[in-house]
Design an enzyme around this catalytic site. Structure first.
Site, short mmCIF file in Angstrom:
data_model
loop_
_atom_site.label_atom_id
_atom_site.label_comp_id
_atom_site.label_asym_id
_atom_site.label_seq_id
_atom_site.Cartn_x
_atom_site.Cartn_y
_atom_site.Cartn_z
N LYS A 132 -5.99 2.12 8.92
CA LYS A 132 -5.15 2.73 8.10
C LYS A 132 -6.67 4.04 8.01
O LYS A 132 -5.82 5.37 7.56
CB LYS A 132 -5.21 1.72 7.15
CG LYS A 132 -4.00 1.32 6.81
CD LYS A 132 -4.16 0.13 5.29
CE LYS A 132 -2.67 -1.12 5.93
NZ LYS A 132 -2.86 -1.65 4.53
N GLN A 159 -5.41 -4.01 0.04
CA GLN A 159 -4.87 -5.08 1.21
C GLN A 159 -4.52 -6.84 0.56
O GLN A 159 -5.58 -7.01 -0.02
CB GLN A 159 -6.11 -4.74 1.96
CG GLN A 159 -6.30 -5.36 3.04
CD GLN A 159 -4.82 -4.39 4.42
OE1 GLN A 159 -4.63 -3.54 3.26
NE2 GLN A 159 -4.24 -5.53 4.69
N ASP A 211 1.96 1.52 -1.48
CA ASP A 211 2.57 0.06 -0.32
C ASP A 211 3.81 0.21 -0.79
O ASP A 211 4.49 -1.01 -0.67
CB ASP A 211 1.45 -0.64 -0.97
CG ASP A 211 0.91 -0.83 0.19
OD1 ASP A 211 1.18 -1.18 1.57
OD2 ASP A 211 -0.32 -2.18 0.37
N1 GUN Z 1 -1.30 -7.03 3.97
C1 GUN Z 1 -0.56 -7.14 5.11
N2 GUN Z 1 0.78 -6.45 5.12
C2 GUN Z 1 0.13 -4.68 4.22
C3 GUN Z 1 0.10 -4.40 3.70
O1 GUN Z 1 1.52 -3.45 4.14
N3 GUN Z 1 -0.20 -3.85 3.01
C4 GUN Z 1 -1.37 -4.23 2.17
N4 GUN Z 1 -1.75 -3.30 0.91
N5 GUN Z 1 -1.62 -5.49 2.05
C5 GUN Z 1 -0.89 -6.10 4.01
#
Ligand code: GUN
Length: 295
Positions: free
Chosen positions: A53, A97, A120
């Protein structure tokens, strides 16, 4: 028939180059989109995702910052940080996350993120907006990435039989809602579905997000179907594999996404899109514009 193998990296490059132009426009107005990522504990997969990211942000011209907490952090400390980030005008997107250590309740942390920074799309406001078809919400990144792949490949959705395998809050459920909004006929299957093949064989578009390697075999797929594999599984020999028996299913499908290199690169790309959209909306609001850019 041998399927067209969808190159998720190429789609991601295309989308990122388009959004980079929007970042340049924002920068010309003195706004640098900023993303804050909160990571708790030391889940190795989460660390890789967070690193990707940060890298993607740099590539498209966004600023990013990572806020790390130990696995045993008290929920109050994380909530305090989220509230600070909500107030920080240099930050346009905030995410936590997942997964979280067992003592932390995801809903209570995610509910603290300001809805206009919830890039998200996991806050209940954004989830509800998806249900009722609001267009100013942030779609969750993985299903948004799948939608973007279908659009890029000019695969029609309206009236098509779509089967989604997996009913998670992050992928399966929002995917179904997004495709319903495009007037597909959507069925959702999950771990308790009896005779899964009876559903999958009817799919014009099959989206699989079950987290189970080789769940979908060739006899379960209609000839000429579009097969989107969202699964990312680490095999005992260390290789990555999706949920679909790629080698055999590609001989039957019209389109298929590989793992890796299919949906994966799109998830982080759509996070960038949502963060830039958040910055654009904020800039429009600051400028008193009543018609903010929508996604
Ligand atoms: N863990 C797995 N996929 C995601 C996602 O799209 N966003 C977040 N915050 N955590 C994740």
């Amino acid at each position: 028939m041998t399927a067209k193998i969808i190159d998720g990296n190429a789609v991601a490059r295309h989308v990122r180059s388009e959004w980079k132009k929007r970042v340049e426009t924002l920068k010309s107005r003195g706004v640098i989109p900023g993303l804050a990522v909160i990571i708790i504990g030391d889940n190795p997969a989460s660390r890789v995702y967070v690193r990707n990211k940060v890298k993607a942000c740099a590539e498209v011209g966004l600023q990013s910052e990572v806020h790390e907490f130990p696995a045993n952090v008290a929920p109050e400390a994380v909530i305090r940080r989220i509230r600070e980030l909500n107030q920080n005008s240099a930050i346009h997107g905030v995410l936590v996350q997942l997964p979280l250590p067992p003592h932390l309740e995801p809903r209570s942390l995610l509910g603290e993120i300001a809805v206009d920074k919830d890039v998200d799309g996991f806050h209940l406001y954004n989830v509800g907006g998806l249900v009722v078809g609001e267009n100013n919400i942030f779609p969750p990144c993985t299903p948004y990435g799948v939608q973007c792949i279908l659009e890029y490949e000019k695969i029609p959705v309206e009236g098509q039989n779509v089967v989604v395998v997996g009913a998670s809050n992050i992928v399966g459920k929002p995917m179904a809602l997004m495709l319903m909004a495009k007037e597909a006929t959507v069925s959702i299957c999950h771990i308790k579905t009896r005779d899964l093949a009876q559903y999958t064989i009817l799919a014009d578009i099959l989206v699989v997000a079950a987290g189970c390697p080789n769940l979908i075999t060739a006899p379960m797929v209609k000839r000429g179907a579009v097969v989107i594999d969202v699964g990312i599984n680490r095999l005992p020999d260390g290789r990555l594999a999706g949920d679909v028996d790629f080698e055999r299913v590609k001989e039957k499908a019209a389109y298929i996404t590989p793992v890796p290199g299919g949906v994966g690169p799109m998830t982080v790309t759509m996070l960038i899109c949502n963060t830039v959209a958040a910055a654009e909306r904020k800039a429009a609001k600051n400028a008193g514009n009543k018609n903010p850019v929508t996604v």
